[in-house]
Design an enzyme around this catalytic site. Structure first.
Site, PDB file in Angstrom:
ATOM      1  NE  ARG A  51      -2.437   0.447   3.701  1.00 11.92           N
ATOM      2  CZ  ARG A  51      -3.040   0.279   4.600  1.00 11.92           C
ATOM      3  NH1 ARG A  51      -4.405  -0.026   4.429  1.00 11.92           N
ATOM      4  NH2 ARG A  51      -2.570  -0.255   5.712  1.00 11.92           N
ATOM      5  CE  LYS A 150       4.021 -20.970  10.871  1.00 11.83           C
ATOM      6  NZ  LYS A 150       3.565 -20.264  12.092  1.00 11.83           N
ATOM      7  CG  ASP A 179       5.278 -26.271   6.908  1.00 10.03           C
ATOM      8  OD1 ASP A 179       6.122 -25.556   7.318  1.00 10.03           O
ATOM      9  OD2 ASP A 179       4.827 -26.879   7.492  1.00 10.03           O
ATOM     10  CG  HIS A 180       9.803 -21.987   6.699  1.00  6.55           C
ATOM     11  ND1 HIS A 180       8.736 -21.535   7.695  1.00  6.55           N
ATOM     12  CD2 HIS A 180      10.968 -22.080   7.818  1.00  6.55           C
ATOM     13  CE1 HIS A 180       9.136 -21.556   8.991  1.00  6.55           C
ATOM     14  NE2 HIS A 180      10.397 -22.177   8.753  1.00  6.55           N
ATOM     15  CE  LYS A 184      13.744 -25.205   8.674  1.00  8.13           C
ATOM     16  NZ  LYS A 184      14.947 -24.257   8.637  1.00  8.13           N
ATOM     17  CD  GLU A 218      10.535 -20.908  17.584  1.00  2.00           C
ATOM     18  OE1 GLU A 218      10.654 -20.031  16.399  1.00  2.00           O
ATOM     19  OE2 GLU A 218       9.418 -20.975  18.118  1.00  2.00           O
ATOM     20  CG  ASP A 237       3.624 -20.057  15.675  1.00  2.27           C
ATOM     21  OD1 ASP A 237       3.382 -19.741  14.436  1.00  2.27           O
ATOM     22  OD2 ASP A 237       4.877 -20.030  16.184  1.00  2.27           O
ATOM     23  CG  HIS A 242       6.282 -25.401  11.234  1.00  2.00           C
ATOM     24  ND1 HIS A 242       6.071 -24.975   9.729  1.00  2.00           N
ATOM     25  CD2 HIS A 242       6.436 -24.280  11.908  1.00  2.00           C
ATOM     26  CE1 HIS A 242       6.149 -23.824   9.723  1.00  2.00           C
ATOM     27  NE2 HIS A 242       6.488 -23.357  10.835  1.00  2.00           N
ATOM     28  CE  LYS A 341       7.512 -18.045  19.585  1.00  2.00           C
ATOM     29  NZ  LYS A 341       8.699 -17.869  18.496  1.00  2.00           N
TER      30      LYS A 341
END
Length: 491
Positions: A51, A150, A179-180, A184, A218, A237, A242, A341
């Site tokens: 935008r 996602k 989905d990254h 891999k 993580e 998440d 994943h 996390k």
């Protein structure tokens, strides 16, 4: 020997959210790397769309900053960068109004025979509006693809609504739900490891495998995602997409061929075989956690609530699950999943623990005979380790040792290891959907996840605190130790 690089057909990649965080960190660097390998055919173009007003020159400067920040200095080639910048342009388009759409249509209709890939690198709340406007402006051809990140909804109902909006404009073979994790190299190697080696597949069942663990840990906290994350939590998440996709690749039956729908059919069978977790067993099969203040990498870090800026929140930043797969191959072999996390280290890995030998012929002085393990490391330091028992060299009797045979991707293969987005973007241009989720996969995954969320709510299942820099709450350890097993914490 390096793999042969095959150029993809010429394309226009139109990135909605083209000046955003995902484009800066992942998409621009990924496309630049593919430029350097000679994979982008002429006259392929990359059109940034958002935008905010911006000139083509400003957008090129944005791309230069992204490449200098997220591409290693030794991988930046002046000639390739100059050629890459000639592919870039920018348009100001409002996804929620008619502003800019005529200009976009004029821009891409000058090459009607080219592949068009619309990448929606922005809020899922805008996916439906953009899809409708793409269709209404006549921008969808037979060679058009749409790429969505996602989350695909936050429950079954919202996922079905979103997929219905996309399906009104695009056929299923034009929709690429990215989905990254599936891009891999090590994830893709799960299929090669299983189906290209006679060594493993005969043993890949409950007769020989004691348990499977999938860990996605993580070390980071919210990292600017507080608004999204506090409404999502770790189950939505990470697990719904994943981790269930990883589980499917580990557990699926051999497809008849390496075809997108053949592979996704087998993954779907796994999802449909997952034993239900609901209000009746949610406390036994799951646990939730939320990180507290602690120490990570010799520095103090704040708690989730401090990062969030709230006094209270029931959102889980950690979740552990015990999953049973109700089919002949896996009956009796539990799959343990955990993700969180602010954990002790950043690591994603699949650990397959085989059953112990039925009888040890060695005396006690030789040492314990430990069960064989196959550890597939997804990040960092991608590689595969096979843990075996051997005799410790030297005289004086037999002493057993548990050692690993290691295959590191970095040492086994020369050159850089491409990022997941590089592979996935090129697969989009080829029209190869093998590594992308099909609509029925998304639906069945949510059908399994929703009862867990409902079970937590109905039972009032608490969120246990865990110190940042640890491997999660103590009850997650107790959950697996009740079964006589332990988490594979090798870091």
């Amino acid at each position: 020997m390096a793999g042969k690089i095959i150029p993809v057909p010429p394309f226009d990649c139109i990135v909605f959210g083209g000046a955003g965080d995902l484009a800066e960190r992942k998409l621009i660097p990924a496309l630049y790397h593919r430029q350097c390998t000679g994979q982008l055919s002429e006259p392929s173009r990359i059109i940034g769309v958002s935008r905010s007003p911006m000139s083509d020159v400003d957008y090129c400067n944005f791309a230069i900053r992204a490449i200098k920040t997220y591409v290693k200095k030794e991988d930046v080639d002046a000639a390739q960068l100059k050629q890459f910048l000639t592919r870039l342009s920018y348009l100001s388009v409002d996804a929620t109004s008619d502003v800019g759409w005529d200009e976009l249509k004029k821009k891409i209709e000058d090459s009607p025979a080219k592949i068009r890939a619309f990448y929606l690198a922005l809020s899922p709340a805008l996916f439906g509006d953009i899809a409708t406007r793409l269709g209404g402006n006549g921008l969808v051809t037979l060679d058009t693809r749409i790429i969505v990140e996602k989350p695909i909804g936050n429950n079954l109902e919202t996922a079905q609504t979103l997929n219905s909006h996309l399906g009104e404009v695009f056929s299923e073979n034009q929709i690429f739900r990215i989905d990254h994790y599936l891009g891999k190299e090590t994830v893709q190697n799960l299929m090669a490891l299983r189906f290209a080696n006679v060594l493993y597949e005969p043993l890949w069942n409950s007769d020989h495998i004691d348990n499977v663990q999938i860990t996605v840990a993580e070390s980071v906290g919210l990292e600017g995602r507080a608004g999204y994350y506090d409404h999502a939590g770790a189950l939505r998440d990470m697990v719904q997409n994943h981790m269930l996709q990883l589980l499917c690749l580990v557990a699926m039956e051999p497809p008849s061929m390496l075809d997108a729908n053949e592979v996704r059919d087998e993954k779907l069978k796994v999802l449909r075989s997952l034993a239900p977790i609901d209000v009746s067993n949610v406390r036994e099969c799951t646990m939730r956690g939320q990180y507290l203040a602690g120490t990570l990498a010799d520095r103090s870090v704040k708690s989730y609530l401090e990062d969030l800026g709230k006094k209270s929140s029931n959102t889980e930043t950690f979740v552990a699950l015990k999953i049973d797969i109700a089919n002949w191959r896996w009956a009796g072999t539990p799959f343990y999943l955990r993700t969180g996390k602010r954990m002790a280290a950043r690591v994603s890995e699949v650990t397959v623990t085989f059953k112990p030998v039925p009888h040890s012929i060695f005396d006690k002085d030789a040492g314990e005979v430990v069960a064989n393990r196959l550890v597939i490391r997804l990040q960092p330091d991608e590689g595969v380790s096979q843990w075996l028992m051997i005799k410790d060299p030297g005289p004086g009797g037999t002493r057993l040792r548990h050692i690993s045979l290691d295959m590191s991707f970095a040492s086994a293969f020369s050159g850089r290891n491409p990022d997941a987005y590089e592979r996935l973007l090129m697969d989009v241009m080829r029209g190869n959907q093998t590594l992308f989720m099909r609509r029925d996969e998304v639906d069945v995954a949510w059908q399994w996840i929703d009862p867990i969320l409902d079970g937590w709510k109905e039972t009032g299942q608490p969120v246990d605190g865990y110190k940042a820099g640890t491997w999660g709450p103590s009850r997650s350890i107790a959950m697996i130790e009740r079964d006589g097993r332990t988490w594979n914490d090798t870091v």
